[in-house]
Design an enzyme around this catalytic site. Structure first.
Site, PDB file in Angstrom:
ATOM      1  N   GLY A  78       3.006   4.583  12.859  1.00 20.22           N
ATOM      2  CA  GLY A  78       3.751   3.511  13.210  1.00 20.22           C
ATOM      3  C   GLY A  78       3.222   2.800  14.397  1.00 20.22           C
ATOM      4  O   GLY A  78       3.073   1.654  14.570  1.00 20.22           O
ATOM      5  N   GLY A 125       7.205   5.395   7.680  1.00 18.22           N
ATOM      6  CA  GLY A 125       6.148   6.588   7.921  1.00 18.22           C
ATOM      7  C   GLY A 125       6.300   7.304   8.959  1.00 18.22           C
ATOM      8  O   GLY A 125       7.482   7.151   9.736  1.00 18.22           O
ATOM      9  N   SER A 126       5.131   7.959   9.442  1.00 23.52           N
ATOM     10  CA  SER A 126       5.361   8.783  10.742  1.00 23.52           C
ATOM     11  C   SER A 126       5.442   7.888  12.130  1.00 23.52           C
ATOM     12  O   SER A 126       4.932   6.634  11.937  1.00 23.52           O
ATOM     13  CB  SER A 126       4.488   9.821  10.908  1.00 23.52           C
ATOM     14  OG  SER A 126       3.048   9.147  10.872  1.00 23.52           O
ATOM     15  N   CYS A 135      14.299  10.936   6.228  1.00 23.31           N
ATOM     16  CA  CYS A 135      14.205  10.895   7.675  1.00 23.31           C
ATOM     17  C   CYS A 135      15.678  10.745   8.187  1.00 23.31           C
ATOM     18  O   CYS A 135      15.729  10.781   9.673  1.00 23.31           O
ATOM     19  CB  CYS A 135      13.433   9.698   7.853  1.00 23.31           C
ATOM     20  SG  CYS A 135      13.988   7.950   6.837  1.00 23.31           S
ATOM     21  N   LYS A 168       1.084  -1.112  -0.017  1.00 23.31           N
ATOM     22  CA  LYS A 168       0.033   0.037  -0.047  1.00 23.31           C
ATOM     23  C   LYS A 168       0.754   1.084   0.101  1.00 23.31           C
ATOM     24  O   LYS A 168       1.604   1.568   1.031  1.00 23.31           O
ATOM     25  CB  LYS A 168      -0.907  -0.048   1.176  1.00 23.31           C
ATOM     26  CG  LYS A 168      -2.188   0.761   1.064  1.00 23.31           C
ATOM     27  CD  LYS A 168      -2.101   2.050   0.832  1.00 23.31           C
ATOM     28  CE  LYS A 168      -1.764   3.060   2.097  1.00 23.31           C
ATOM     29  NZ  LYS A 168      -1.456   4.450   1.504  1.00 23.31           N
ATOM     30  N   GLN A 216       2.530  19.272   3.637  1.00 20.19           N
ATOM     31  CA  GLN A 216       3.828  19.329   4.170  1.00 20.19           C
ATOM     32  C   GLN A 216       4.500  20.863   4.574  1.00 20.19           C
ATOM     33  O   GLN A 216       5.062  20.944   5.381  1.00 20.19           O
ATOM     34  CB  GLN A 216       4.737  18.562   3.269  1.00 20.19           C
ATOM     35  CG  GLN A 216       6.123  18.112   3.939  1.00 20.19           C
ATOM     36  CD  GLN A 216       6.126  17.718   5.067  1.00 20.19           C
ATOM     37  OE1 GLN A 216       5.659  16.444   5.462  1.00 20.19           O
ATOM     38  NE2 GLN A 216       6.845  18.225   6.204  1.00 20.19           N
TER      39      GLN A 216
HETATM   40  P1  ADP Z   1       3.548  10.906   6.305  1.00 16.60           P
HETATM   41  O1  ADP Z   1       3.206  11.819   7.488  1.00 16.60           O
HETATM   42  O2  ADP Z   1       4.680  11.030   5.710  1.00 16.60           O
HETATM   43  O3  ADP Z   1       2.412  11.093   5.321  1.00 16.60           O
HETATM   44  P2  ADP Z   1       2.119   8.559   7.190  1.00 16.60           P
HETATM   45  O4  ADP Z   1       2.710   7.786   8.527  1.00 16.60           O
HETATM   46  O5  ADP Z   1       0.718   9.257   7.715  1.00 16.60           O
HETATM   47  O6  ADP Z   1       3.228   9.407   7.212  1.00 16.60           O
HETATM   48  O7  ADP Z   1       2.053   7.529   5.978  1.00 16.60           O
HETATM   49  C1  ADP Z   1       2.632   6.702   5.666  1.00 16.60           C
HETATM   50  C2  ADP Z   1       2.183   5.742   5.084  1.00 16.60           C
HETATM   51  O8  ADP Z   1       1.319   5.028   6.093  1.00 16.60           O
HETATM   52  C3  ADP Z   1       1.289   6.150   3.951  1.00 16.60           C
HETATM   53  O9  ADP Z   1       1.350   4.883   3.015  1.00 16.60           O
HETATM   54  C4  ADP Z   1      -0.194   5.951   4.722  1.00 16.60           C
HETATM   55  O10 ADP Z   1      -1.290   5.975   3.876  1.00 16.60           O
HETATM   56  C5  ADP Z   1      -0.135   5.000   5.496  1.00 16.60           C
HETATM   57  N1  ADP Z   1      -1.052   5.295   6.565  1.00 16.60           N
HETATM   58  C6  ADP Z   1      -1.775   6.388   7.247  1.00 16.60           C
HETATM   59  N2  ADP Z   1      -2.305   6.299   8.205  1.00 16.60           N
HETATM   60  C7  ADP Z   1      -2.397   4.872   8.334  1.00 16.60           C
HETATM   61  C8  ADP Z   1      -2.980   3.804   9.376  1.00 16.60           C
HETATM   62  N3  ADP Z   1      -3.671   4.442  10.465  1.00 16.60           N
HETATM   63  N4  ADP Z   1      -2.713   2.517   9.541  1.00 16.60           N
HETATM   64  C9  ADP Z   1      -1.689   2.048   8.280  1.00 16.60           C
HETATM   65  N5  ADP Z   1      -1.257   2.933   7.329  1.00 16.60           N
HETATM   66  C10 ADP Z   1      -1.535   4.124   7.304  1.00 16.60           C
END
Ligand code: ADP
Length: 479
Positions: A231, A226-227, A282, A174, A329
């Protein structure tokens, strides 16, 4: 500029669903790079089913078959690097050179793991009991879910998918909603290279699809980048389902500049690590810790360097730093500058949005001086071309400041003092240490990852990847 219509790639087929979201060029918001469907839990179900169906033949087949495919994918990435690098720059906003460099990196990752496919080896030992043999084997895990971010939209999918496939797993990915066209470009390459149906599945969409994937009972492991906030959710879902999990969640990477450093060199390192790729790494050198004796001179030179950087559209000739990847961003970057100012920091340069020839999310490279390490700008990841600086009295204070905070991804030191460098290497709390180098910029054949709030689970990349993407079976054989 053409607008692509994207689809999910499931079981070797393109699933056609109505487009529900747009991918916008951050260098020119009038340019729609792609329209794409938003997958839901039903799409994830189909992708996980496809990955399950593909798993037995893929995992039981010859490693040479897996090596051959990965090699082919790597070569296709090389052959198309210029076009893919351009698409990457158009969709994500890093410069053409950066986009091209990232694509070549992805190509090399596939090539590397083509070799690794043949090295899924175990050990043979003498048993402690006479008459028995004991051996360990590494086996594939099964179906691996992957959730990826927008900042390295081809390199991160590559460094997750390549080892997963090399060691016999199948994949449901995804990608980030900001960069779906790059993810689809990779899926197309898998298709063109003749990948068996279902070994690599791609579901486009938002966090909803990510959440459905992380909590799906049909997956065996999940790899996330990701964030930190996301996470934590992915990790909790993985734990609840007893899935193997690996997470990379960013940093607030310190770069220590000691008084003996060559100022010019230190400024070059700080500017490279802090501003290039729009600070959207990062591993960015976002927190620069400077010894008092050279502090003012260093800040003055860093400001000069920041002001000389050419910010512009990602694909324009001469652009050194592209726009922020999205409006959200850019707003976050500006918000953090405001918070830093309110908390007592000095905006030594930048701090504002700028206009370029096309409408986009451009921001001036920013130096926030006179910050204290406990200010939010030094504790939270900004993810923009924003460098904050902290003045310290001596090396010991520099190390203490470097180690304070929740993140521990990368840490750098600029100095010629061998004893201090050695001390820093040993005592800094980070997964990666850079000596006389920016905190960003890593090789692909060695482990990548951090400590504390930056990472969770086994390291990614290089020779470490086998740890996450395989499980060990211990076999005892008697007469
Ligand atoms: P950023 O702030 O860099 O967008 P995110 O952590 O929100 O970081 O996004 C990183 C990835 O995680 C993206 O592919 C996003 O769609 C996905 N994502 C966002 N929310 C969720 C969630 N609750 N569960 C799983 N994946 C998620």
């Amino acid at each position: 500029m053409n607008t692509q219509t994207l689809n999910h790639f499931v079981g070797g087929e393109w699933l056609s669903e109505p487009a529900a979201m747009d991918s916008i060029n951050p260098s020119n918001t009038d340019d729609i790079v792609a329209r794409f469907p938003v997958g839901d839990s039903g799409t994830i179900d189909r992708a996980v089913d496809a990955a399950h169906s593909a798993f037995p033949a893929w995992s039981a087949g010859s490693p040479e078959m897996r090596a051959d495919l990965l090699h082919k994918v790597g070569e296709a990435l090389f052959a198309n690097a210029s076009e893919l690098g351009e698409l990457l720059a158009r969709e994500e906003g890093k410069t053409r050179a950066e986009g091209m460099g990232e694509t070549l990196r992805a190509a090399r990752v596939f090539r590397y793991f083509a070799g690794e496919a043949l090295r899924r080896h175990g050990l043979t030992l003498e048993s402690s009991r006479p008459g028995l043999d004991v051996a360990t084997y590494r086996e594939a895990l099964g179906v691996v879910g992957m959730i990826t971010p927008w900042n390295f939209p081809i390199a991160i999918p590559a460094w997750k998918a390549a080892p997963a496939l090399a060691f016999g797993n199948t994949v449901v990915m995804k990608p980030a909603e900001g960069t779906p066209a790059m993810a689809v470009a990779l899926a197309r390459i898998f298709e063109e290279c003749g990948a068996p149906a279902g070994i690599f599945n791609l579901v486009l969409g938002t966090g909803e699809a990510g959440a459905a994937l992380a909590s799906h009972e049909g997956i065996d492991a999940i790899s996330f980048t990701g964030s930190r906030g996301t996470g934590a959710k992915v990790g909790a879902a993985a734990m609840a389902g007893q899935k193997r999990v690996q997470m990379e969640m960013g940093g607030k990477n310190p770069l220590v500049v000691l008084a003996d450093a060559d100022i010019d060199k230190a400024v070059g390192i700080a500017a490279d690590g802090g501003f290039f790729q729009t600070g959207q790494r990062c591993t960015a050198s976002s927190r620069v810790i400077v010894e008092a004796a050279i502090h003012d001179q260093f800040i003055e030179a860093l400001v000069k360097r920041a002001e000389a950087i050419k910010v512009g559209p990602a694909l324009a000739e001469g652009t050194q730093v592209g726009p922020a990847a999205s409006e959200t961003q850019l707003e976050q970057n500006l918000r953090y500058v405001g918070i830093a100012k309110d908390e007592g920091g000095t905006i030594a340069t930048g701090g504002e949005r700028i206009d370029c020839e096309t409408p986009g999310y451009y921001m001036a490279p920013t130096v926030v001086a006179d910050t204290a390490n406990d200010m939010r700008i030094n504790q939270e990841e900004v993810f923009g071309p924003v460098v904050s600086t902290v003045k310290v009295g001596d090396y010991d204070e520099a190390l203490a400041v470097a180690n304070a905070g929740d993140f521990g991804l990368s840490a750098g030191i600029v100095s010629n003092d061998a004893a201090r460098i050695r001390d820093f290497r040993k005592n800094v709390r980070a997964g990666m240490v850079m000596v006389n180098l920016p905190t960003a910029g890593v090789d692909y054949h060695v482990p990548f990852g951090g400590t504390r709030g930056s990472s969770y689970g086994p390291r990614e990349q290089g020779f470490a990847a086998v740890e996450f993407y395989t499980q060990i079976k211990t076999v005892y054989t008697g007469d």
